[in-house]
Write a protein that holds these residues in place. Structure first.
Motif: not given
Length: 397
Positions: A200-205, A59-65, A67-69, A9-11
């Motif tokens: 970087l967001g993808g790496f975090f995810s 940009f980071t959050v976009s990459g995170f979401i 990649t996470y999915l 949820f924080f994302i």
């Protein structure tokens, strides 16, 4: 709750915060009179600093979401349904990015203005998603650690060598393509170095996915993110000065002279830490809906502020002309209006798409009817013309 539902949820809250900060940032920057842009004013400086955080976080959050999915499903490679969806999404963002820069009056008169080819946020995020898919497909069938390692390497390399490639003109490329790599023609964002935040967001995810069941995930993540973030903000410039003195490599000196990428990277870490720390308060339904509606909000804000399609936006009438009191009040109303319209659209999205589909089918059917009627009329005209010509040029007996 986040672990059980597999939803972070924080994302979503970070994405909502980032899009709202983007709205007010674009509004104030575009309409505030330059006479009030005082670097000596502490309030303006604080606003300016936080405005600079928005894009890196987005940009980071976009990459995170994405990649996470992408890595959540058991299928690998092209069998992963998220690959097809991601390609479609990436191309959709590119298309919308160009459509928002289209002037319909110019297009209908046969003109496509140079601004149509400029690159903005949506272009870069769309291309970043396609790049993430490319890295995934290249590495997923190999060793498990290769995918996150390559994502982190891309971020570091793009940030380290930015002082060098930002000087390149890319004049050997057509302007429409060069605009993805250089701001020389007026592009607002370029794929390099901004892809670095998405990777970087993808790496975090991937880290979150690997340790999602770890009991102390959030305490450890918050501590590490805070430490790395404040270290980059406060000491990265001094670190590059030290590296330059130690090695004599000129690149480190060039980085230190304009060290915005690594400082903003530190900001991203700190923002992640803050939102993870406050994650229990990030479950408001409206906030989550805003986080899930960022594309609609972005499109609506672009149309209202910059006048996509018609050129009749607020920017045209109030460009750099408002005082702080008006522009701040206007920014708040602007955020509320864009968010309200986007949420209303999503509330009736099915109906809107159905009506558009009906309209397109009606247009298509009418078009086919007109085509068939026109074709028949054309045939009859040809027959009559042929009979007329036969009579005129009929050989005399």
């Amino acid at each position: 709750m986040e672990t059980k539902t597999n939803r972070l949820f924080f994302i979503d809250a970070m994405r909502a915060w980032a899009i709202l900060m983007m709205l007010q940032g674009h509004f104030i920057d575009g309409l505030l009179d330059p006479i009030f842009r005082d670097r000596e004013n502490i309030v303006f400086n604080i606003w300016l600093y936080f405005r600079g955080i928005t894009a890196p976080v987005f940009f980071t959050v976009s990459g995170f979401i994405f990649t996470y999915l992408l890595i959540r499903v058991p299928q690998k490679g092209f069998d992963n349904p998220r690959v097809k969806k991601g390609i479609k999404r990436g191309l959709q963002l590119l298309l919308i990015g160009y459509l928002l820069r289209m002037n319909l009056f110019g297009f209908l008169s046969g003109n496509i203005y140079d601004s149509f080819y400029l690159v903005d946020v949506l272009h870069c995020i769309g291309l970043s998603i396609l790049a993430l898919i490319g890295v995934y497909l290249l590495t997923i069938q190999k060793k498990k650690y290769l995918f996150p390692l390559l994502l982190l390497s891309i971020t570091i390399l793009l940030f380290l060598f930015e002082p060098l490639y930002k000087q390149w003109s890319f004049s050997f490329l057509p302007d429409a393509i060069a605009n993805y790599f250089t701001k020389a023609n007026g592009s607002v964002f370029t794929i390099i170095p901004w892809l670095g935040y998405a990777t970087l967001g993808g790496f975090f995810s991937i880290l979150f996915t690997q340790f999602k069941n770890y009991r102390y995930l959030y305490p450890v993540a918050i501590t590490l993110a805070s430490f790395v973030g404040f270290t980059l903000i406060l000491y990265s410039s001094d670190g590059f000065v030290y590296l330059h003195k130690l090695t004599g490599i000129e690149l480190f000196k060039l980085i230190e002279m304009n060290n915005y990428l690594f400082i903003r990277l530190g900001d991203v870490f700190v923002v992640f830490a803050v939102f993870m720390l406050l994650r229990q308060f990030m479950m408001n339904k409206t906030v989550l809906k805003i986080g899930a509606s960022t594309l609609s909000i972005y499109v609506i804000h672009f149309i209202i502020l910059y006048g996509s399609f018609t050129g009749l936006g607020l920017y045209r009438f109030f460009n750099h002309s408002l005082n702080p009191m008006i522009v701040i009040s206007g920014a708040i109303l602007f955020m509320v209006a864009c968010t309200y319209l986007a949420l209303k659209y999503h509330q009736h999205e099915t109906e809107v798409k159905a009506n558009i589909s009906l309209g397109m089918n009606y247009t298509k059917n009418k078009g086919m009817e007109l085509y068939s009627a026109g074709k028949q009329i054309f045939k009859e005209i040809l027959v009559k013309v042929r009979l007329f010509l036969d009579r005129v040029f009929k050989p005399a007996k």
